[in-house]
Scaffold this motif. Structure first.
Motif, PDB file in Angstrom:
ATOM      1  N   LYS A   1      62.494  74.725  47.956  1.00  0.00           N
ATOM      2  CA  LYS A   1      61.371  74.933  48.864  1.00  0.00           C
ATOM      3  C   LYS A   1      61.588  74.161  50.157  1.00  0.00           C
ATOM      4  N   VAL A   2      61.016  74.676  51.234  1.00  0.00           N
ATOM      5  CA  VAL A   2      61.088  74.019  52.541  1.00  0.00           C
ATOM      6  C   VAL A   2      59.692  73.978  53.143  1.00  0.00           C
ATOM      7  N   THR A   3      59.277  72.806  53.602  1.00  0.00           N
ATOM      8  CA  THR A   3      58.014  72.671  54.321  1.00  0.00           C
ATOM      9  C   THR A   3      58.250  71.900  55.609  1.00  0.00           C
ATOM     10  N   ILE A   4      57.730  72.445  56.699  1.00  0.00           N
ATOM     11  CA  ILE A   4      57.809  71.776  57.998  1.00  0.00           C
ATOM     12  C   ILE A   4      56.501  71.033  58.216  1.00  0.00           C
ATOM     13  N   ILE A   5      56.570  69.712  58.327  1.00  0.00           N
ATOM     14  CA  ILE A   5      55.384  68.901  58.578  1.00  0.00           C
ATOM     15  C   ILE A   5      55.228  68.744  60.087  1.00  0.00           C
ATOM     16  N   GLU A   6      54.049  69.103  60.592  1.00  0.00           N
ATOM     17  CA  GLU A   6      53.810  69.110  62.042  1.00  0.00           C
ATOM     18  C   GLU A   6      52.667  68.155  62.397  1.00  0.00           C
ATOM     19  N   PRO A   7      52.952  66.852  62.492  1.00  0.00           N
ATOM     20  CA  PRO A   7      51.886  65.905  62.828  1.00  0.00           C
ATOM     21  C   PRO A   7      51.489  65.997  64.300  1.00  0.00           C
ATOM     22  N   GLY A   8      50.195  65.788  64.540  1.00  0.00           N
ATOM     23  CA  GLY A   8      49.737  65.520  65.894  1.00  0.00           C
ATOM     24  C   GLY A   8      49.847  64.017  66.128  1.00  0.00           C
ATOM     25  N   GLY A   9      49.033  63.461  66.984  1.00  0.00           N
ATOM     26  CA  GLY A   9      49.061  62.029  67.218  1.00  0.00           C
ATOM     27  C   GLY A   9      48.508  61.256  66.031  1.00  0.00           C
ATOM     28  N   PHE A  10      49.178  60.157  65.693  1.00  0.00           N
ATOM     29  CA  PHE A  10      48.723  59.301  64.603  1.00  0.00           C
ATOM     30  C   PHE A  10      48.747  57.849  65.053  1.00  0.00           C
ATOM     31  N   GLU A  11      48.017  57.039  64.311  1.00  0.00           N
ATOM     32  CA  GLU A  11      47.917  55.615  64.624  1.00  0.00           C
ATOM     33  C   GLU A  11      49.165  54.864  64.149  1.00  0.00           C
ATOM     34  N   THR A  12      50.275  55.133  64.816  1.00  0.00           N
ATOM     35  CA  THR A  12      51.520  54.419  64.540  1.00  0.00           C
ATOM     36  C   THR A  12      51.998  53.800  65.853  1.00  0.00           C
ATOM     37  N   ASP A  13      53.111  53.065  65.761  1.00  0.00           N
ATOM     38  CA  ASP A  13      53.670  52.481  66.979  1.00  0.00           C
ATOM     39  C   ASP A  13      54.770  53.363  67.554  1.00  0.00           C
ATOM     40  N   PHE A  14      54.674  54.686  67.290  1.00  0.00           N
ATOM     41  CA  PHE A  14      55.702  55.635  67.726  1.00  0.00           C
ATOM     42  C   PHE A  14      55.933  55.556  69.230  1.00  0.00           C
ATOM     43  N   VAL A  15      54.845  55.519  69.999  1.00  0.00           N
ATOM     44  CA  VAL A  15      54.971  55.538  71.463  1.00  0.00           C
ATOM     45  C   VAL A  15      55.701  54.297  71.973  1.00  0.00           C
TER      46      VAL A  15
ATOM     47  N   SER B   1      46.656  61.517  76.028  1.00  0.00           N
ATOM     48  CA  SER B   1      46.653  60.604  74.889  1.00  0.00           C
ATOM     49  C   SER B   1      45.271  60.027  74.634  1.00  0.00           C
ATOM     50  N   LEU B   2      44.557  59.744  75.714  1.00  0.00           N
ATOM     51  CA  LEU B   2      43.225  59.162  75.570  1.00  0.00           C
ATOM     52  C   LEU B   2      42.199  60.185  75.086  1.00  0.00           C
ATOM     53  N   GLU B   3      42.400  61.438  75.452  1.00  0.00           N
ATOM     54  CA  GLU B   3      41.423  62.489  75.150  1.00  0.00           C
ATOM     55  C   GLU B   3      41.518  63.005  73.716  1.00  0.00           C
ATOM     56  N   HIS B   4      42.683  62.835  73.080  1.00  0.00           N
ATOM     57  CA  HIS B   4      42.881  63.422  71.758  1.00  0.00           C
ATOM     58  C   HIS B   4      42.833  62.350  70.675  1.00  0.00           C
ATOM     59  N   PRO B   5      42.040  62.550  69.633  1.00  0.00           N
ATOM     60  CA  PRO B   5      41.901  61.550  68.569  1.00  0.00           C
ATOM     61  C   PRO B   5      43.197  61.368  67.790  1.00  0.00           C
ATOM     62  N   GLN B   6      43.407  60.149  67.320  1.00  0.00           N
ATOM     63  CA  GLN B   6      44.592  59.812  66.542  1.00  0.00           C
ATOM     64  C   GLN B   6      44.292  59.920  65.045  1.00  0.00           C
ATOM     65  N   GLY B   7      45.254  60.435  64.302  1.00  0.00           N
ATOM     66  CA  GLY B   7      45.094  60.545  62.864  1.00  0.00           C
ATOM     67  C   GLY B   7      45.327  59.215  62.163  1.00  0.00           C
ATOM     68  N   HIS B   8      44.776  59.093  60.969  1.00  0.00           N
ATOM     69  CA  HIS B   8      44.923  57.902  60.139  1.00  0.00           C
ATOM     70  C   HIS B   8      46.138  58.117  59.241  1.00  0.00           C
ATOM     71  N   VAL B   9      47.123  57.236  59.312  1.00  0.00           N
ATOM     72  CA  VAL B   9      48.394  57.434  58.604  1.00  0.00           C
ATOM     73  C   VAL B   9      48.216  57.646  57.101  1.00  0.00           C
ATOM     74  N   PRO B  10      47.433  56.833  56.397  1.00  0.00           N
ATOM     75  CA  PRO B  10      47.265  57.077  54.951  1.00  0.00           C
ATOM     76  C   PRO B  10      46.741  58.475  54.629  1.00  0.00           C
ATOM     77  N   THR B  11      45.886  59.020  55.492  1.00  0.00           N
ATOM     78  CA  THR B  11      45.378  60.373  55.275  1.00  0.00           C
ATOM     79  C   THR B  11      46.501  61.391  55.418  1.00  0.00           C
ATOM     80  N   GLY B  12      47.338  61.190  56.426  1.00  0.00           N
ATOM     81  CA  GLY B  12      48.484  62.077  56.599  1.00  0.00           C
ATOM     82  C   GLY B  12      49.443  61.997  55.433  1.00  0.00           C
ATOM     83  N   VAL B  13      49.673  60.800  54.930  1.00  0.00           N
ATOM     84  CA  VAL B  13      50.563  60.615  53.792  1.00  0.00           C
ATOM     85  C   VAL B  13      50.012  61.321  52.556  1.00  0.00           C
TER      86      VAL B  13
END
Length: 291
Positions: free
Chosen positions: A177-191, A215-227
């Motif tokens: 199986k193959v799944t593409i995970i497409e995250p939006g912005g999340f509360e990480t130190d990625f930037v 970046s300011l206009e769009h809400p950030q996701g919570h990492v544990p929820t994404g996980v």
């Protein structure tokens, strides 16, 4: 803790921080086995100390074929199988297409695309032999939607999307199986941690301001929820090919796809008119030949 009869064995790239680290911790916490990998294993060694029976720390640099092959073999030796590959390693490149250097372009694609490709190719024979396996490719909402100043990052993620869609077709007959995970912005130190910035040209300053406002206009996701969403998709008998996660990802993707469809339909008469004209020209030519 899950209700599964047996634990899964994960191989996760880029496990030192962000989603990779959080996913490794969550999988280990539910009694799964994890081959935890990073370029610098000093940043992940604590996981093996905490879970000595179920975590195996291995150095893996996705741009180094030797470390890829070694990590797969060490993981198989430790746990006898691999059930889930998570291609998480990657970073961003901020800069207008004109601003980024040749070296930055090559490095971006080498890590985000070719690195993912090489790890995937290394594990496919194992999955085929097992007649099962699940590949999770961390793309981005930016693999479907584009913004200024991220052209090369988008290019790398669009490539991941195309590769993954083809892989899904090719590997399905083998039970993979193959799944593409497409995250939006999340509360990480990625930037901060995972973003390279090109030398800036003043004429592109308005786009940098636009990106800051975005970046300011769009809400950030919570990492544990994404996980948790990723853990759930692995449990599905028929998982999706695309999984958008985060509060902003799916609305952005739907808006983009809807806009694309509208534009295609708005200009479809150009092709239809061309086809009609070509058909009429062909009829006239055939008539002239008969005369």
């Amino acid at each position: 803790m899950t209700n599964r009869k047996s634990s899964l064995v994960w191989l996760i790239t880029g496990s030192s921080t962000g989603f990779g680290r959080a996913l490794a911790e969550a999988a280990l916490a539910q009694d799964d086995h994890v081959i935890v990998t990073a370029r610098d294993i000093s940043k992940i060694q604590d996981l093996e100390h905490q879970y000595p029976q179920t975590a195996k720390v291995v150095r893996l640099d996705v741009t180094d074929q030797a470390t890829i092959q070694s990590a797969v073999q060490i993981g198989l030796a430790a746990f006898n199988r691999i059930d889930v590959l998570v291609n998480n390693a990657g970073y961003g490149l901020m800069g207008a297409v004109e601003e980024v250097s040749d070296e930055q372009i090559r490095n971006q694609l080498e890590t985000n695309f070719f690195g993912l490709l090489n790890v995937t190719r290394a594990i496919i024979p194992t999955f085929k032999k097992q007649a099962t396996g699940h590949i999770l490719n961390l793309s981005s909402a930016g693999g479907r939607v584009t913004l200024p100043m991220l052209g090369l990052y988008h290019a790398s993620k669009f490539a991941v999307e195309g590769l993954s869609e083809t892989l899904a077709q090719e590997l399905k007959p083998f039970g993979i199986k193959v799944t593409i995970i497409e995250p939006g912005g999340f509360e990480t130190d990625f930037v901060n941690r995972s973003m390279v910035t090109a030398v800036q040209m003043p004429e592109y300053a308005p786009f940098r301001e636009q990106m800051a406002a975005f970046s300011l206009e769009h809400p950030q996701g919570h990492v544990p929820t994404g996980v948790q969403a990723i853990l759930k998709v692995v449990e599905l008998p028929d998982p999706p090919l695309h999984l958008a996660i985060g509060p902003s990802a799916l609305p952005m993707i739907i808006q983009k796809l809807s806009s694309d469809i509208e534009e295609y339909q708005r200009f479809e008469d150009i092709w239809q008119d061309s086809t009609a004209n070509a058909s009429e020209a062909s009829k006239q030519s055939n008539l002239a030949q008969k005369v």
